[in-house]
Write a protein that holds these residues in place. Structure first.
Motif, PDB file in Angstrom:
ATOM      1  N   GLU A  27      46.457  45.836  44.170  1.00 32.38           N
ATOM      2  CA  GLU A  27      47.527  46.396  45.008  1.00 32.38           C
ATOM      3  C   GLU A  27      47.023  47.585  45.825  1.00 32.38           C
ATOM      4  OE1 GLU A  27      50.649  47.480  42.369  1.00 32.38           O
ATOM      5  OE2 GLU A  27      51.070  45.420  41.732  1.00 32.38           O
ATOM      6  N   LEU A  28      46.241  48.444  45.199  1.00 31.05           N
ATOM      7  CA  LEU A  28      45.760  49.653  45.859  1.00 31.05           C
ATOM      8  C   LEU A  28      44.679  49.370  46.897  1.00 31.05           C
ATOM      9  CD1 LEU A  28      45.542  51.985  42.729  1.00 31.05           C
ATOM     10  CD2 LEU A  28      47.091  52.289  44.665  1.00 31.05           C
ATOM     11  N   THR A  29      44.041  48.204  46.799  1.00 29.98           N
ATOM     12  CA  THR A  29      42.916  47.887  47.699  1.00 29.98           C
ATOM     13  C   THR A  29      43.210  46.679  48.573  1.00 29.98           C
ATOM     14  OG1 THR A  29      41.869  46.526  45.982  1.00 29.98           O
ATOM     15  CG2 THR A  29      41.233  48.856  46.075  1.00 29.98           C
ATOM     16  N   ASN A  30      44.482  46.354  48.741  1.00 33.89           N
ATOM     17  CA  ASN A  30      44.866  45.213  49.585  1.00 33.89           C
ATOM     18  C   ASN A  30      44.215  43.909  49.142  1.00 33.89           C
ATOM     19  OD1 ASN A  30      46.559  46.743  51.354  1.00 33.89           O
ATOM     20  ND2 ASN A  30      44.716  47.519  52.366  1.00 33.89           N
ATOM     21  N   GLY A  31      44.244  43.667  47.834  1.00 34.38           N
ATOM     22  CA  GLY A  31      43.809  42.389  47.300  1.00 34.38           C
ATOM     23  C   GLY A  31      42.348  42.279  46.927  1.00 34.38           C
ATOM     24  N   GLN A  32      41.586  43.353  47.036  1.00 33.08           N
ATOM     25  CA  GLN A  32      40.179  43.280  46.673  1.00 33.08           C
ATOM     26  C   GLN A  32      40.002  43.270  45.160  1.00 33.08           C
ATOM     27  OE1 GLN A  32      37.532  46.049  48.685  1.00 33.08           O
ATOM     28  NE2 GLN A  32      38.954  46.239  50.396  1.00 33.08           N
ATOM     29  N   LEU A  33      38.891  42.708  44.714  1.00 31.51           N
ATOM     30  CA  LEU A  33      38.523  42.732  43.310  1.00 31.51           C
ATOM     31  C   LEU A  33      37.553  43.881  43.055  1.00 31.51           C
ATOM     32  CD1 LEU A  33      37.923  38.933  42.646  1.00 31.51           C
ATOM     33  CD2 LEU A  33      39.793  40.328  41.721  1.00 31.51           C
ATOM     34  N   PRO A  34      37.571  44.466  41.866  1.00 29.40           N
ATOM     35  CA  PRO A  34      36.580  45.498  41.545  1.00 29.40           C
ATOM     36  C   PRO A  34      35.165  44.934  41.607  1.00 29.40           C
ATOM     37  CG  PRO A  34      38.348  45.426  39.896  1.00 29.40           C
ATOM     38  CD  PRO A  34      38.507  44.214  40.752  1.00 29.40           C
ATOM     39  N   LYS A  35      34.227  45.742  42.072  1.00 29.68           N
ATOM     40  CA  LYS A  35      32.824  45.328  42.118  1.00 29.68           C
ATOM     41  C   LYS A  35      32.233  45.240  40.714  1.00 29.68           C
ATOM     42  CE  LYS A  35      32.713  45.562  46.653  1.00 29.68           C
ATOM     43  NZ  LYS A  35      32.682  44.336  47.488  1.00 29.68           N
ATOM     44  N   HIS A  36      32.793  46.026  39.801  1.00 31.52           N
ATOM     45  CA  HIS A  36      32.297  46.040  38.428  1.00 31.52           C
ATOM     46  C   HIS A  36      33.404  46.604  37.537  1.00 31.52           C
ATOM     47  CE1 HIS A  36      31.349  50.154  39.906  1.00 31.52           C
ATOM     48  NE2 HIS A  36      31.730  50.498  38.686  1.00 31.52           N
ATOM     49  N   ILE A  37      33.185  46.547  36.238  1.00 28.08           N
ATOM     50  CA  ILE A  37      34.136  47.118  35.292  1.00 28.08           C
ATOM     51  C   ILE A  37      33.395  47.996  34.294  1.00 28.08           C
ATOM     52  CG2 ILE A  37      34.035  45.038  33.836  1.00 28.08           C
ATOM     53  CD1 ILE A  37      36.922  45.618  33.007  1.00 28.08           C
ATOM     54  N   ASP A  38      33.972  49.152  34.013  1.00 27.74           N
ATOM     55  CA  ASP A  38      33.501  49.977  32.902  1.00 27.74           C
ATOM     56  C   ASP A  38      34.723  50.590  32.239  1.00 27.74           C
ATOM     57  OD1 ASP A  38      34.057  52.316  34.588  1.00 27.74           O
ATOM     58  OD2 ASP A  38      32.141  51.887  35.548  1.00 27.74           O
ATOM     59  N   GLY A  39      34.533  51.311  31.170  1.00 21.84           N
ATOM     60  CA  GLY A  39      35.663  51.804  30.397  1.00 21.84           C
ATOM     61  C   GLY A  39      35.710  53.312  30.334  1.00 21.84           C
ATOM     62  N   HIS A  40      36.877  53.884  30.576  1.00 22.58           N
ATOM     63  CA  HIS A  40      37.070  55.318  30.401  1.00 22.58           C
ATOM     64  C   HIS A  40      36.799  55.654  28.940  1.00 22.58           C
ATOM     65  CE1 HIS A  40      38.416  59.253  31.470  1.00 22.58           C
ATOM     66  NE2 HIS A  40      39.556  59.209  30.801  1.00 22.58           N
ATOM     67  N   GLN A  41      35.871  56.577  28.721  1.00 26.46           N
ATOM     68  CA  GLN A  41      35.451  56.971  27.383  1.00 26.46           C
ATOM     69  C   GLN A  41      34.915  55.768  26.590  1.00 26.46           C
ATOM     70  OE1 GLN A  41      39.234  58.748  26.565  1.00 26.46           O
ATOM     71  NE2 GLN A  41      38.652  60.724  27.410  1.00 26.46           N
ATOM     72  N   HIS A  42      34.381  54.807  27.345  1.00 23.96           N
ATOM     73  CA  HIS A  42      33.676  53.632  26.802  1.00 23.96           C
ATOM     74  C   HIS A  42      34.540  52.780  25.868  1.00 23.96           C
ATOM     75  CE1 HIS A  42      30.182  55.500  28.563  1.00 23.96           C
ATOM     76  NE2 HIS A  42      30.316  56.563  27.801  1.00 23.96           N
ATOM     77  N   ILE A  43      35.840  52.780  26.096  1.00 24.38           N
ATOM     78  CA  ILE A  43      36.730  52.030  25.217  1.00 24.38           C
ATOM     79  C   ILE A  43      36.520  50.524  25.347  1.00 24.38           C
ATOM     80  CG2 ILE A  43      38.653  51.883  26.860  1.00 24.38           C
ATOM     81  CD1 ILE A  43      38.825  52.490  23.013  1.00 24.38           C
ATOM     82  N   HIS A  44      35.918  50.082  26.449  1.00 21.15           N
ATOM     83  CA  HIS A  44      35.772  48.642  26.679  1.00 21.15           C
ATOM     84  C   HIS A  44      34.806  47.961  25.707  1.00 21.15           C
ATOM     85  CE1 HIS A  44      32.268  50.227  28.730  1.00 21.15           C
ATOM     86  NE2 HIS A  44      31.826  49.001  29.022  1.00 21.15           N
ATOM     87  N   VAL A  45      33.975  48.734  24.985  1.00 21.16           N
ATOM     88  CA  VAL A  45      33.043  48.116  24.040  1.00 21.16           C
ATOM     89  C   VAL A  45      33.552  48.167  22.600  1.00 21.16           C
ATOM     90  CG1 VAL A  45      31.034  48.534  25.499  1.00 21.16           C
ATOM     91  CG2 VAL A  45      31.656  50.227  23.745  1.00 21.16           C
ATOM     92  N   HIS A  46      34.753  48.687  22.392  1.00 22.29           N
ATOM     93  CA  HIS A  46      35.287  48.723  21.023  1.00 22.29           C
ATOM     94  C   HIS A  46      35.419  47.300  20.505  1.00 22.29           C
ATOM     95  CE1 HIS A  46      37.998  49.325  17.632  1.00 22.29           C
ATOM     96  NE2 HIS A  46      37.660  50.609  17.674  1.00 22.29           N
ATOM     97  N   PRO A  47      35.017  47.050  19.263  1.00 22.46           N
ATOM     98  CA  PRO A  47      35.008  45.676  18.742  1.00 22.46           C
ATOM     99  C   PRO A  47      36.358  44.980  18.732  1.00 22.46           C
ATOM    100  CG  PRO A  47      34.568  47.291  16.999  1.00 22.46           C
ATOM    101  CD  PRO A  47      34.448  48.011  18.294  1.00 22.46           C
TER     102      PRO A  47
END
Length: 277
Positions: free
Chosen positions: A124-144
């Motif tokens: 919505e904020l980028t007029n339909g664009q996809l993120p170039k990559h993903i990472d996690g604030h405080q690395h929460i994305h790697v939590h098991p």
């Protein structure tokens, strides 16, 4: 192998884009100076709308900084994610969510609901664009208990690149930091999940031991020294950083989370506006 035959490419990524005007000002200026390569957007950041205007104006490669720890979620109906928030409608915090996950209080469907809404908010904020990559604030994305959902939904949304904070400096120099060690150990297992979903990531990651006052030339040189004995012909390296000018603690954060509110906040940001610089 001689170092002359090796190609080392370093991505310098600035986290927390959209958090506040002064941090965003520094990120844009550094990109203009060619001192950073990319940035990651906090879609629930108070300045996210303006940050996206900057990214468009200056063609800054931008990913999503998935935030399940700080501030207000982007989901409006908190009943849909009630285990992810406290009684004030705020997320549980850097250590709080890990405590809640460890005791089994976080429901997986709530995690996935908020992740999907954050991906949609980015679009919505980028007029339909996809993120170039993903990472996690405080690395929460790697939590098991989160990583499988992140990987599956990233692939579902067409996001192919993900951060792996397997920081060699933590392993080599900073063994006494319990949080850093936990992230590295979780990342080692998370990479198996990322491989399962064919997500791409860098060969090396640095940044946890160089935050704040530790972001010194000496520490950066220590990071680079680790690469001297690497025999792989082509290396892709990510250096995480958190630039910004000294900020007013009352301006910014992760509390708005609404496009209309982002729009309304632009008028009070003219003194920081660099679009015409």
């Amino acid at each position: 192998m001689s170092t002359s035959t090796m190609t080392k490419y370093m991505i310098i990524n600035a986290d927390d884009f959209g958090y506040c005007p002064k941090r965003d000002k520094a990120i844009v200026e550094l990109f203009q100076q060619k001192s950073i390569s990319s940035t990651s957007l906090l879609v629930n950041g108070d300045n996210a709308y303006q940050a996206c205007l900057y990214a468009k104006q200056y063609d800054i490669p931008m990913g999503i900084h998935l935030n399940l720890t700080e501030g207000r979620p982007v989901t409006n109906d908190l009943i849909e994610i009630k285990s992810l928030v406290n009684s004030n409608g705020m997320m549980h915090g850097k250590l709080g969510i890990r405590y809640e996950l460890d005791k089994g209080s976080i429901q997986q469907e709530h995690v996935e609901y908020e992740i999907i809404n954050q991906f949609n908010r980015y679009k919505e904020l980028t007029n339909g664009q996809l993120p170039k990559h993903i990472d996690g604030h405080q690395h929460i994305h790697v939590h098991p208990m989160i990583v499988e959902s992140v990987a599956r939904l990233a692939k579902q949304f067409g996001i192919n690149y993900i951060r792996v904070p397997y920081d060699q400096m933590v392993i080599t120099w900073n063994a006494n930091n319990l949080f850093h060690n936990e992230i590295v150990n979780q990342t080692k297992e998370a990479m198996k999940i990322f491989n399962k979903y064919a997500l791409l990531y860098c060969d090396y990651f640095f940044g946890m031991t160089t935050m704040g006052k530790e972001f010194t030339l000496n520490n950066i040189e220590k990071c680079l020294k680790i690469l001297e004995n690497e025999s792989k012909k082509n290396l892709l390296i990510e250096l995480m950083c958190h630039p910004g000018y000294p900020s007013d603690p009352l301006v910014g954060g992760c509390g708005i989370g609404q496009p209309d509110a982002f729009s309304q906040s632009i008028e009070r940001q003219h003194e920081f506006d660099i679009l015409s610089s």
